[in-house]
Design a protein around this motif. Sequence first.
Motif, mmCIF file in Angstrom:
data_model
loop_
_atom_site.group_PDB
_atom_site.id
_atom_site.type_symbol
_atom_site.label_atom_id
_atom_site.label_comp_id
_atom_site.label_asym_id
_atom_site.label_seq_id
_atom_site.Cartn_x
_atom_site.Cartn_y
_atom_site.Cartn_z
ATOM 1 N N HIS A 1 21.182 23.538 16.858
ATOM 2 C CA HIS A 1 19.831 23.510 17.425
ATOM 3 C C HIS A 1 18.833 22.918 16.418
ATOM 4 O O HIS A 1 18.024 22.045 16.766
ATOM 5 N N MET B 1 25.804 27.339 16.368
ATOM 6 C CA MET B 1 24.913 26.854 17.421
ATOM 7 C C MET B 1 23.444 26.860 16.988
ATOM 8 O O MET B 1 22.666 26.021 17.432
ATOM 9 N N ILE C 1 21.349 22.350 23.959
ATOM 10 C CA ILE C 1 21.274 23.284 22.837
ATOM 11 C C ILE C 1 19.822 23.465 22.398
ATOM 12 O O ILE C 1 19.495 24.389 21.651
#
Length: 806
Positions: free
Chosen positions: A441, A437, A479
């Motif tokens: 990002h 993640m 995100i």
Amino acid sequence: MKNILLFSFILGVIFPSEINAQRKKSKDKNQEVIATPQKKKSPSYSDFVTKNTTSDKGLFTVHENKEAFLYEIPKSYFGKEMLLVTRIKELPSGLGGGYVNAGSKTNTQVVVWEHYKNKMLLKVKSYNAIANDSLPIYKSVKANNLEPIIYAFDIKTQNNDSTAVLIDVTSFFSSDVKAISALPASYRSRYKVRRLDPSRSFINSIKSYPENIEVIQNFTYEADEPPSNAAAGTITMSINQSMILLPEKPMMPRIYDKRVGYFSIENIDYSSEALKSDEKRYIRRWRLEPKDEAAYNRGELVEPKKQIVYYLDPATPEKLRKYIKQGVDDWQKVFETAGFKNAIVAKMPPTAEEDPEFSMEDIRYSSIRYVASTTRNAVGPSVSDPRSGEIIESDIIWYHNHLRSYRNRYLLETGAANPSARTLDTPDEEIGEMMRMVIAHEVGHALGLPHNMAASFAYPVDSLRSASFTQKMGIAATIMDYARYNYVAQPEDKNVRYIRQMGPYDHYAINWGYRKIPNVTTPEEEVKTLDKWISDKAGNPIYRFGGQSFDPSAQTEGIGNDQIKASTYGIKNLKIVAKNLPKWTSDKTNNYEDLSELFDELLGVWSRYAGHVAGNIGGVYEFNKKPVETGVVYEYVSKAKQQESLQWLLKNVFETQNWLLDKNILANINESGYTTNMLNLQTRQLNGLLNESRLKRMLDASVIQTDFYPVEDLFKDLRNGIFSEANYTSNVDLFRRNLQKAFIEKMGDLMNDKNLQNTDIPSIVRGELDTMKIQLSIAKSRFINKISKYHYADCLEKINKILDPK
């Protein structure tokens, strides 16, 4: 005889041409031949390019003769725009304080090669000011924006068919040319750099590719205070210079709209018919064009002509590679919303056998670099065409120690409710999910998306305790928010998601920025469609973009649409974690290092939760709109919400937080500093509440809003809360005594702040201090312990000095 010889010599010196002419008589006695001076022979191509020369064909042909490098520049490239990017390839430890690394770019500029007499000029071309070259004002724009010359090269010769010129670039790339230096002035000053040492500086290599040239320089600077290896007195670095030909036809730009978050480029257009120059702003994005435009326009998913490819650094640990790849590939589904399939992918780089020319520094390739550094961070920068905003290339940077930050935050923010977080050995799959993640990002940044801190405010706080909601929607709408973990979920909540994930805003933003709009030929023609895409989602907080520091609904690290409720849940969880921290750390490791590190970070988490609530006081919501939309752009937080927030802070910050003073922790991690640390944390919030910009916003609120929280009420409520013991027969503990002194000191600062002298603030402060004198004088006479009496007497003396410095 000697006299005759001397006379003959003198005649020869004085009349040399006559004597020579007499000596050069032809056989024909009637014809006299006079010798003429020989012209110097012009150097030819073969004088520079010999059988011993190594030549590399590409954008320009690069010739190498031992240590000399020459560019053979085709005349067809004169005036063509190219992007010159300076990057650090290798660097000493500590350069830049830990946030500069191998792969960091230090400069990006558009350059052109211009022929002038017997020289080639390398000039920087700016797009800050532009005009249509067919208009008269274009001449003025050129005259008032003279392009600087980086370097002037002598033309050595032309090639055999006169289609190219030859210049020697050795001196340019082996000298300390500031325009392409990787060592900016601030570093030169910090490290006391004296000069570039030419004996230890050289060109490592110059390679030419079809669209670009890559130069690697090895430079050593003499420095009195280098960032590492101080005894050597030097800074040695390897620098990469990339020069790439920009597209002949720039990508059609897309006009920026602040209602949807995108990084952007700006310029001032003097072609406008308005009474002023136009400020034009375009979003930054990759050039994605469908292979089959007809199918794309029918709504079918179509592959792009050129896929976005990220190559993983070969230095990446093998067990982490799949998570990095997933973080990139997660955007494939998002791009499908914009009509593209397989738009983006991550790959391992080709081996030396597969492609011996492949280099991570080659600007044609985007990469994800794995940096051996103690810095805890990751970044996603990119290089774009300043004419159109087209992203040319990007290098995402992952710092080795960054996962430790995520492990620590995972334990602190979710450990109360999440059993798998209660360990220093976080399961690999969960660490991998975090890394995935973070990479997603940073890829978002590299695709053009900035932070969208308003996205976490889109979800109701109680929804974050729901398994079905969080598993589907995540913990924020994008995100691109700093919503790392679900710190709201409570121990009784089961199967909730704790780690962030992609959200609906990501699909919305990529569609808005990347979907190709049919039957348009100018950026202006797109605006009607782009506006409709925004208006279709208007009013839905999931699709809102925001990130201003004054907006409490767009705060870093916050989650949920009610800061008071979310922070209350967060602190409730932190109390559980603090109580169990020794059991989860030092009891397992038999040392106190992790306990010390985690407790220090726990204080930071508590401070963040407090800061989220403090943001409501003097807070202003920003709702970006166009005039055709209903409602106002700026709306102040209601008086009731601000008052409730202050009462929360008085209880959860300014009262002594005994749960943070556990002797089982403090007595094992430091010999002292407990009171100072607590005071620093409390005064951080106090100073934030009473900073200049917040107070001025509160004063302004009375002009446009009836439901406002008066500044004088803020000061009164703070005084009554922080000095609550003075209203009763109560002793004042050590931590409160420190805080009360700090409050008085802050009042003195406000009284003397030059930027506030012509506002109501000094008047309010004076009134509060007068009231406080009465309050503390009464309190000092009560039956309290000796230290409390001494404290009140000292406070009164401090107040008197503020009110009457003389």
